[in-house]
Write a protein that holds these residues in place. Structure first.
Motif, PDB file in Angstrom:
ATOM      1  N   GLU A  28      -4.916 -47.874  -7.520  1.00  0.00           N
ATOM      2  CA  GLU A  28      -3.520 -48.097  -7.143  1.00  0.00           C
ATOM      3  C   GLU A  28      -3.126 -49.550  -7.360  1.00  0.00           C
ATOM      4  O   GLU A  28      -2.009 -49.858  -7.791  1.00  0.00           O
ATOM      5  CB  GLU A  28      -3.307 -47.694  -5.676  1.00  0.00           C
ATOM      6  CG  GLU A  28      -3.409 -46.192  -5.446  1.00  0.00           C
ATOM      7  CD  GLU A  28      -3.414 -45.822  -3.981  1.00  0.00           C
ATOM      8  OE1 GLU A  28      -3.447 -46.757  -3.131  1.00  0.00           O
ATOM      9  OE2 GLU A  28      -3.409 -44.612  -3.663  1.00  0.00           O
ATOM     10  N   TYR A  30      -4.469 -51.583  -9.598  1.00  0.00           N
ATOM     11  CA  TYR A  30      -4.321 -51.777 -11.036  1.00  0.00           C
ATOM     12  C   TYR A  30      -3.006 -51.165 -11.537  1.00  0.00           C
ATOM     13  O   TYR A  30      -2.363 -51.692 -12.428  1.00  0.00           O
ATOM     14  CB  TYR A  30      -5.504 -51.157 -11.792  1.00  0.00           C
ATOM     15  CG  TYR A  30      -6.764 -52.002 -11.707  1.00  0.00           C
ATOM     16  CD1 TYR A  30      -6.824 -53.247 -12.315  1.00  0.00           C
ATOM     17  CD2 TYR A  30      -7.875 -51.529 -11.010  1.00  0.00           C
ATOM     18  CE1 TYR A  30      -7.968 -54.021 -12.226  1.00  0.00           C
ATOM     19  CE2 TYR A  30      -9.024 -52.297 -10.913  1.00  0.00           C
ATOM     20  CZ  TYR A  30      -9.068 -53.544 -11.523  1.00  0.00           C
ATOM     21  OH  TYR A  30     -10.193 -54.314 -11.438  1.00  0.00           O
ATOM     22  N   GLN A  31      -2.601 -50.035 -10.939  1.00  0.00           N
ATOM     23  CA  GLN A  31      -1.339 -49.401 -11.310  1.00  0.00           C
ATOM     24  C   GLN A  31      -0.189 -50.362 -11.019  1.00  0.00           C
ATOM     25  O   GLN A  31       0.731 -50.514 -11.825  1.00  0.00           O
ATOM     26  CB  GLN A  31      -1.160 -48.118 -10.514  1.00  0.00           C
ATOM     27  CG  GLN A  31       0.107 -47.354 -10.869  1.00  0.00           C
ATOM     28  CD  GLN A  31      -0.179 -46.122 -11.675  1.00  0.00           C
ATOM     29  OE1 GLN A  31      -1.157 -45.432 -11.413  1.00  0.00           O
ATOM     30  NE2 GLN A  31       0.643 -45.849 -12.655  1.00  0.00           N
ATOM     31  N   THR A  32      -0.255 -51.004  -9.862  1.00  0.00           N
ATOM     32  CA  THR A  32       0.790 -51.958  -9.499  1.00  0.00           C
ATOM     33  C   THR A  32       0.856 -53.101 -10.504  1.00  0.00           C
ATOM     34  O   THR A  32       1.936 -53.485 -10.966  1.00  0.00           O
ATOM     35  CB  THR A  32       0.526 -52.527  -8.088  1.00  0.00           C
ATOM     36  OG1 THR A  32       0.520 -51.450  -7.151  1.00  0.00           O
ATOM     37  CG2 THR A  32       1.594 -53.538  -7.701  1.00  0.00           C
ATOM     38  N   ASN A  35       2.352 -51.953 -13.777  1.00  0.00           N
ATOM     39  CA  ASN A  35       3.801 -51.817 -13.702  1.00  0.00           C
ATOM     40  C   ASN A  35       4.501 -53.161 -13.655  1.00  0.00           C
ATOM     41  O   ASN A  35       5.694 -53.266 -13.992  1.00  0.00           O
ATOM     42  CB  ASN A  35       4.186 -50.970 -12.485  1.00  0.00           C
ATOM     43  CG  ASN A  35       3.766 -49.516 -12.641  1.00  0.00           C
ATOM     44  OD1 ASN A  35       3.586 -49.031 -13.754  1.00  0.00           O
ATOM     45  ND2 ASN A  35       3.602 -48.821 -11.510  1.00  0.00           N
ATOM     46  N   ASN A  41      -4.244 -54.239 -17.585  1.00  0.00           N
ATOM     47  CA  ASN A  41      -4.180 -53.076 -16.719  1.00  0.00           C
ATOM     48  C   ASN A  41      -3.390 -51.938 -17.352  1.00  0.00           C
ATOM     49  O   ASN A  41      -3.678 -50.764 -17.110  1.00  0.00           O
ATOM     50  CB  ASN A  41      -3.576 -53.474 -15.374  1.00  0.00           C
ATOM     51  CG  ASN A  41      -4.560 -54.284 -14.542  1.00  0.00           C
ATOM     52  OD1 ASN A  41      -5.431 -53.728 -13.894  1.00  0.00           O
ATOM     53  ND2 ASN A  41      -4.438 -55.601 -14.589  1.00  0.00           N
ATOM     54  N   GLN A  42      -2.418 -52.269 -18.180  1.00  0.00           N
ATOM     55  CA  GLN A  42      -1.704 -51.237 -18.934  1.00  0.00           C
ATOM     56  C   GLN A  42      -2.656 -50.526 -19.903  1.00  0.00           C
ATOM     57  O   GLN A  42      -2.641 -49.300 -20.022  1.00  0.00           O
ATOM     58  CB  GLN A  42      -0.539 -51.875 -19.695  1.00  0.00           C
ATOM     59  CG  GLN A  42       0.603 -52.313 -18.801  1.00  0.00           C
ATOM     60  CD  GLN A  42       1.600 -53.215 -19.502  1.00  0.00           C
ATOM     61  OE1 GLN A  42       1.327 -53.706 -20.611  1.00  0.00           O
ATOM     62  NE2 GLN A  42       2.749 -53.440 -18.877  1.00  0.00           N
ATOM     63  N   LEU A  45      -5.118 -48.283 -17.869  1.00  0.00           N
ATOM     64  CA  LEU A  45      -4.518 -47.042 -17.420  1.00  0.00           C
ATOM     65  C   LEU A  45      -4.247 -46.100 -18.598  1.00  0.00           C
ATOM     66  O   LEU A  45      -4.436 -44.881 -18.489  1.00  0.00           O
ATOM     67  CB  LEU A  45      -3.211 -47.325 -16.674  1.00  0.00           C
ATOM     68  CG  LEU A  45      -3.380 -47.804 -15.224  1.00  0.00           C
ATOM     69  CD1 LEU A  45      -2.029 -48.196 -14.636  1.00  0.00           C
ATOM     70  CD2 LEU A  45      -4.016 -46.726 -14.367  1.00  0.00           C
ATOM     71  N   TYR A  49      -5.722 -42.370 -18.677  1.00  0.00           N
ATOM     72  CA  TYR A  49      -4.835 -41.221 -18.790  1.00  0.00           C
ATOM     73  C   TYR A  49      -5.107 -40.439 -20.076  1.00  0.00           C
ATOM     74  O   TYR A  49      -5.020 -39.212 -20.095  1.00  0.00           O
ATOM     75  CB  TYR A  49      -3.369 -41.672 -18.760  1.00  0.00           C
ATOM     76  CG  TYR A  49      -2.810 -41.861 -17.362  1.00  0.00           C
ATOM     77  CD1 TYR A  49      -2.826 -40.815 -16.434  1.00  0.00           C
ATOM     78  CD2 TYR A  49      -2.259 -43.074 -16.970  1.00  0.00           C
ATOM     79  CE1 TYR A  49      -2.318 -40.986 -15.158  1.00  0.00           C
ATOM     80  CE2 TYR A  49      -1.745 -43.256 -15.692  1.00  0.00           C
ATOM     81  CZ  TYR A  49      -1.777 -42.209 -14.789  1.00  0.00           C
ATOM     82  OH  TYR A  49      -1.278 -42.372 -13.518  1.00  0.00           O
ATOM     83  N   ILE A  56      -8.429 -40.466 -12.592  1.00  0.00           N
ATOM     84  CA  ILE A  56      -7.087 -40.334 -13.170  1.00  0.00           C
ATOM     85  C   ILE A  56      -7.059 -39.070 -14.016  1.00  0.00           C
ATOM     86  O   ILE A  56      -7.856 -38.933 -14.949  1.00  0.00           O
ATOM     87  CB  ILE A  56      -6.735 -41.564 -14.039  1.00  0.00           C
ATOM     88  CG1 ILE A  56      -6.755 -42.828 -13.177  1.00  0.00           C
ATOM     89  CG2 ILE A  56      -5.386 -41.399 -14.713  1.00  0.00           C
ATOM     90  CD1 ILE A  56      -6.470 -44.094 -13.942  1.00  0.00           C
ATOM     91  N   LYS A  62       1.616 -40.067 -20.212  1.00  0.00           N
ATOM     92  CA  LYS A  62       1.500 -41.331 -19.488  1.00  0.00           C
ATOM     93  C   LYS A  62       0.650 -42.340 -20.270  1.00  0.00           C
ATOM     94  O   LYS A  62       0.902 -43.551 -20.218  1.00  0.00           O
ATOM     95  CB  LYS A  62       0.906 -41.096 -18.100  1.00  0.00           C
ATOM     96  CG  LYS A  62       1.874 -40.437 -17.134  1.00  0.00           C
ATOM     97  CD  LYS A  62       1.286 -40.331 -15.732  1.00  0.00           C
ATOM     98  CE  LYS A  62       2.284 -39.700 -14.775  1.00  0.00           C
ATOM     99  NZ  LYS A  62       1.731 -39.579 -13.392  1.00  0.00           N
ATOM    100  N   TYR A  66       1.952 -46.155 -21.266  1.00  0.00           N
ATOM    101  CA  TYR A  66       1.319 -47.444 -20.973  1.00  0.00           C
ATOM    102  C   TYR A  66       0.871 -48.163 -22.252  1.00  0.00           C
ATOM    103  O   TYR A  66       0.891 -49.394 -22.320  1.00  0.00           O
ATOM    104  CB  TYR A  66       0.156 -47.245 -19.997  1.00  0.00           C
ATOM    105  CG  TYR A  66       0.636 -47.085 -18.577  1.00  0.00           C
ATOM    106  CD1 TYR A  66       1.156 -48.173 -17.867  1.00  0.00           C
ATOM    107  CD2 TYR A  66       0.602 -45.841 -17.940  1.00  0.00           C
ATOM    108  CE1 TYR A  66       1.621 -48.025 -16.567  1.00  0.00           C
ATOM    109  CE2 TYR A  66       1.063 -45.691 -16.642  1.00  0.00           C
ATOM    110  CZ  TYR A  66       1.572 -46.782 -15.967  1.00  0.00           C
ATOM    111  OH  TYR A  66       2.054 -46.645 -14.683  1.00  0.00           O
TER     112      TYR A  66
END
Length: 393
Positions: A28, A30-32, A35, A41-42, A45, A49, A56, A62, A66
């Motif tokens: 979570e 890393y998701q933040t 974003n 981190n993009q 993710l 995905y 994940i 998705k 990213y």
């Protein structure tokens, strides 16, 4: 002309920024960060995905989202991976768009793949000149595939001299995972065929014989029967005197392509004379014999296991292991007297196999006899050179 290998298309890059034991709360976090615009981190993710990993769920949409965010932020690897995804999906326009984006950032993998698309006319108008420019650009950026792709492009576009030059470079370049021993054997036969298009029988014979010496016809490469027929035709077109004379080139090319990178050969490289043979002292030969026994201890053990057994299976296994030893001796044939020993071991194998017959064995016997005829020519030539060298001392 038959194709032995295809143009290269790179696979999805795995950058791997997160350990396998990461917790959901860490994900979570890393998701933040992703974003908020953090490229690493993009990418992380996007990969998770795409493959569905580390908590994940797989979600291609998705992943593309990213990758796009990372690409727009300047990540050439993200743009390259998008090119791969869209190319695999058959969306060539989007693939070209993202390959061009990554290529502009000097991503050599994207340059290679974009060149393939120009060469094939996929998503763009076919343009051999543009493909060549991109391959050369990727090569300047240290691509390990561009030289291979250029050789194929030149061959397929009938730029024979350029193709010959590029295939020769591949043959003489260091043996690596991307430029393997098996690949080089196929390259030698490609050179034979290229010289045949010029009706240059001497060079066709040299490269065809180099391929035989390297064990090309021992392999499982497809469509070898037609190439073997072409080799035999060019070989039969030359008289024995000329073939003996061309043995010098065969020994040199086989050394440059297949032997000079062997650890055993490198140890004695300073003693190698004109890429044709080495002149080891008695003590060096003794030392080398011990080394050879250690490297081939499993082969020697198998030979000793089967040599006194009389059943068909054991006799055939004995012949096969003896041929394996001969192949090693050929691979270091610049170290005298390895070619002579290979000749003796091939003769032993042929003698063993002569007592048995079926379709597979008959094919093996034919190819083994062909290899023996080549080893006889070059080993006899090597011996004459040694005698001449000793007489001048």
């Amino acid at each position: 002309m038959m194709v032995f290998f295809n143009k290269c298309v790179m696979l999805i890059m795995i950058t791997g920024f997160l350990s396998a034991c990461a917790s959901q709360s860490a994900l979570e976090k890393y998701q933040t960060k992703a974003n908020e615009g953090d490229i690493q981190n993009q990418l992380m993710l996007a990969e998770r995905y795409y493959f569905g990993a580390e908590g994940i769920p797989q979600d291609k949409g998705k992943a593309i989202l990213y990758y796009r965010l990372a690409a727009e932020a300047g990540s050439d690897s993200a743009a390259f991976n998008l090119g791969i995804i869209y190319q695999q999906d058959g969306d060539f326009d989007q693939a070209v768009y993202y390959y061009e984006m990554a290529s502009a950032a000097n991503n050599f993998a994207a340059q290679d793949n974009l060149a393939v698309m120009y060469q094939d006319g996929a998503g763009v108008e076919k343009d051999i000149t543009k493909a060549e420019e991109l391959y050369l650009l990727a090569l300047s950026n240290r691509s390990t595939y561009s030289k291979r792709n250029l050789a194929i492009l030149y061959r397929d576009s009938q730029q024979i001299e350029k193709a010959i030059d590029m295939f020769k470079q591949l043959s003489f370049d260091p043996t690596t995972k991307d430029n393997s021993y098996k690949f080089k054997k196929a390259v030698a036969l490609e050179l034979m065929d290229l010289f045949l298009t010029q009706d240059n029988k001497e060079n066709a014979y040299i490269w065809g014989t180099t391929a035989v010496l390297s064990g090309l016809f021992d392999s499982d490469i497809v469509n070898l029967a037609a190439k073997r027929t072409r080799y035999l035709a060019v070989r039969n077109a030359l008289d024995d005197e000329l073939k003996n004379k061309l043995s010098k080139n065969i020994l040199q090319y086989h050394y440059k392509a297949f032997q000079q990178y062997e650890p055993a050969v490198q140890k004695y490289q300073s003693l190698i004379i004109d890429d044709e043979y080495s002149d080891l002292s008695i003590s060096q030969l003794t030392e080398f014999t011990d080394y050879k026994a250690e490297v081939n201890k499993k082969t020697f053990a198998s030979i000793n296991r089967y040599k006194d057994q009389d059943d068909k299976t054991s006799r055939i296994k004995l012949a096969l292991h003896t041929l394996k030893l001969a192949a090693y001796e050929i691979s270091i044939g610049v170290i005298s007297p390895q070619l002579q020993m290979a000749k003796i071991n091939i003769e032993k194998s042929i003698s063993i196999l002569s007592g048995y017959s079926d379709s597979n064995l008959n094919n093996l016997k034919d190819n083994t006899k062909l290899k023996l005829s080549v080893v006889e020519i070059v080993s006899d030539y090597q011996q004459r050179l040694k005698e001449e060298q000793n007489n001048t001392k």
